[in-house]
Enzyme design. Structure first.
Site, PDB file in Angstrom:
ATOM      1  N   ARG A 105       0.880  -1.183   0.000  1.00 61.85           N
ATOM      2  CA  ARG A 105       0.000   0.000   0.000  1.00 61.85           C
ATOM      3  C   ARG A 105       0.908   1.220   0.000  1.00 61.85           C
ATOM      4  NH1 ARG A 105      -5.273   1.563   3.517  1.00 61.85           N
ATOM      5  NH2 ARG A 105      -6.080   0.149   1.938  1.00 61.85           N
ATOM      6  N   HIS A 132      -7.418   0.634  -6.276  1.00 59.20           N
ATOM      7  CA  HIS A 132      -7.588  -0.187  -5.065  1.00 59.20           C
ATOM      8  C   HIS A 132      -8.322  -1.483  -5.467  1.00 59.20           C
ATOM      9  CE1 HIS A 132      -7.773  -1.335  -1.021  1.00 59.20           C
ATOM     10  NE2 HIS A 132      -8.646  -0.490  -0.521  1.00 59.20           N
ATOM     11  N   GLN A 135     -10.186  -4.020  -2.977  1.00 60.06           N
ATOM     12  CA  GLN A 135     -11.493  -3.594  -2.482  1.00 60.06           C
ATOM     13  C   GLN A 135     -12.598  -4.013  -3.448  1.00 60.06           C
ATOM     14  OE1 GLN A 135     -12.181  -1.825   0.549  1.00 60.06           O
ATOM     15  NE2 GLN A 135     -14.216  -2.526  -0.016  1.00 60.06           N
ATOM     16  N   ASP A 220     -17.138   7.288  -1.590  1.00 58.20           N
ATOM     17  CA  ASP A 220     -15.863   7.187  -0.870  1.00 58.20           C
ATOM     18  C   ASP A 220     -15.581   8.576  -0.304  1.00 58.20           C
ATOM     19  OD1 ASP A 220     -13.350   6.365   0.037  1.00 58.20           O
ATOM     20  OD2 ASP A 220     -12.401   6.379  -1.949  1.00 58.20           O
ATOM     21  N   CYS A 260     -16.128   1.770   0.757  1.00 59.53           N
ATOM     22  CA  CYS A 260     -14.962   0.951   1.125  1.00 59.53           C
ATOM     23  C   CYS A 260     -14.564   1.144   2.580  1.00 59.53           C
ATOM     24  CB  CYS A 260     -13.796   1.251   0.192  1.00 59.53           C
ATOM     25  SG  CYS A 260     -13.199   2.952   0.283  1.00 59.53           S
ATOM     26  N   ARG A 288     -13.440  -8.471   2.505  1.00 63.85           N
ATOM     27  CA  ARG A 288     -12.028  -8.260   2.170  1.00 63.85           C
ATOM     28  C   ARG A 288     -11.224  -9.502   2.557  1.00 63.85           C
ATOM     29  NH1 ARG A 288      -9.911  -3.139   1.854  1.00 63.85           N
ATOM     30  NH2 ARG A 288      -8.019  -4.246   1.253  1.00 63.85           N
TER      31      ARG A 288
HETATM   32  N1  NVA Z   1      -9.869   6.772  -1.574  1.00 58.88           N
HETATM   33  C1  NVA Z   1      -9.477   6.374  -0.239  1.00 58.88           C
HETATM   34  C2  NVA Z   1      -9.723   4.913  -0.024  1.00 58.88           C
HETATM   35  C3  NVA Z   1      -9.386   4.416   1.364  1.00 58.88           C
HETATM   36  C4  NVA Z   1      -9.571   2.939   1.528  1.00 58.88           C
HETATM   37  C5  NVA Z   1      -8.032   6.730  -0.014  1.00 58.88           C
HETATM   38  O1  NVA Z   1      -7.219   6.499  -0.921  1.00 58.88           O
HETATM   39  O2  NVA Z   1      -7.708   7.243   1.052  1.00 58.88           O
HETATM   40  N1   CP Z   2     -11.136   0.012   2.629  1.00 55.92           N
HETATM   41  C1   CP Z   2      -9.868  -0.032   3.067  1.00 55.92           C
HETATM   42  O1   CP Z   2      -8.946  -0.311   2.329  1.00 55.92           O
HETATM   43  O2   CP Z   2      -9.724   0.228   4.395  1.00 55.92           O
HETATM   44  P1   CP Z   2      -8.358   0.455   5.166  1.00 55.92           P
HETATM   45  O3   CP Z   2      -7.795   1.776   4.690  1.00 55.92           O
HETATM   46  O4   CP Z   2      -8.754   0.515   6.610  1.00 55.92           O
HETATM   47  O5   CP Z   2      -7.422  -0.658   4.872  1.00 55.92           O
END
Ligand code: NVA
Ligand code: CP
Length: 301
Positions: A105, A132, A135, A220, A260, A288
């Site tokens: 990540r 992502h 997800q 989101d 998500c 997940r």
């Molecule tokens: N769009 C959000 C998703 C978090 C799971 C981010 O990138 O922070």
């Molecule tokens: N939806 C998701 O990826 O959550 P986290 O940021 O908590 O991993």
């Protein structure tokens, strides 16, 4: 020499592989709930590299790997040489020489691409600024559990043209559904991807238009990780893009709501929708775990 498969976007798997994976995830979930032990990954290790925060991704990958009989290593930039500037290509060669699968990540999508290029084991994108995909496995799995198939359905994306939106765009092509995207002007998804997925997508700047007659409504956060300083500016730009009861009422009767998570109640979604009857966000979050177990199995076993 066999080529290593990676999962950096949904486009890395074929349509049929994705559909098989979703069905496998549903089976693995049922088996787990029946206490059926399945541990094909004994003595195997998943390296989890996190440059951004996470709750669901860390818990699901670490737990999933354990349930499959393996072990997961949590690696943060604070505690590894990656945080002190060790080149990605060096870290990739070293970490992949000792582990069986790697999850990353991070910020730039190019980082996971470079990591994958130098890795001798499968690399999974666990969120970048652009995508992502993990997800989406859980999201599609959830829809399939509830309604059998997502093929031919209409999904409404309300909000930022961000990493999640891009993955929904890929999903539209891979799972054959239509995606209505409603975002404020200036917050559209990537233009090249828009062109590539044009056949499956309708773009509007009106949330009501997007949700009308849809089967699934998704949103989101307005400011993603790394955009925290834009929060206030975005609250103004996105003011007309909250998923609330009035908006949900425009969707089909059996439409469901997904997010998500983490969610900002009172911003992109109202408390009543998030906690309401149409919301499937807790099932979505749990999935997940099961979807990624199927993914790890597909890539490693
Ligand atoms: N769009 C959000 C998703 C978090 C799971 C981010 O990138 O922070
Ligand atoms: N939806 C998701 O990826 O959550 P986290 O940021 O908590 O991993």
């Amino acid at each position: 020499m066999t080529t290593v498969r990676h999962f950096l976007t949904l486009m890395d798997l074929s349509k049929s592989e994705l559909n098989t994976l979703i069905q496998r995830a549903i089976t693995l979930k049922q088996d787990w709930k029946k206490n059926i032990s399945y541990t094909p990954l004994q003595q195997r290790t998943l390296a989890m590299i996190f440059d951004k925060a996470s709750t669901r991704t860390r818990v699901s990958f670490e737990t999933g790997m354990m349930q499959l009989g393996g072990h997961a290593l949590f690696l943060s930039p604070q505690d590894t040489q990656l945080g002190r500037g060790e080149p990605i290509k060096d870290a990739s060669r070293v970490i992949s020489s000792m582990t069986d699968i790697i999850m990353i990540r991070t910020f730039a999508h190019e980082t996971v691409e470079e990591f994958a290029q130098y890795s001798q084991v499968p690399v999974i994108n666990a969120l970048t600024d652009d995508y992502h995909p993990c997800q989406l496995l859980a999201d599609v799995m959830t829809y399939v559990e509830l309604h059998g198939s997502i093929e031919g359905k209409t999904v409404a994306w309300v909000g930022d043209g961000n990493n999640m939106c891009h993955s929904w765009m890929n999903a539209a092509q891979q799972f054959s559904f239509h995606l209505n995207i409603a975002c404020p002007k200036g917050y559209e998804p990537n233009a090249v991807l828009m062109e590539q997925r044009a056949e499956y997508i309708t773009l509007t700047h009106n949330a009501k238009e997007a949700v009308l007659n849809s089967d699934l409504v998704v949103t989101d956060v307005w400011a993603s990780m790394g955009q925290e300083e834009e929060q206030q500016k975005r609250e103004i730009a996105f003011a007309d893009f909250q998923v609330n009861d009035e908006l949900m009422a425009l969707g089909n009767k059996d439409a469901v709501f997904m997010h998500c998570l983490p969610a900002h109640r009172g911003e992109e979604v109202s408390e009543t929708v998030l906690e309401g009857k149409q919301s499937v966000v807790w099932q979505e979050a749990e999935n997940r775990l099961h979807a990624q177990k199927a993914l790890i199995e597909f890539l490693v076993v």
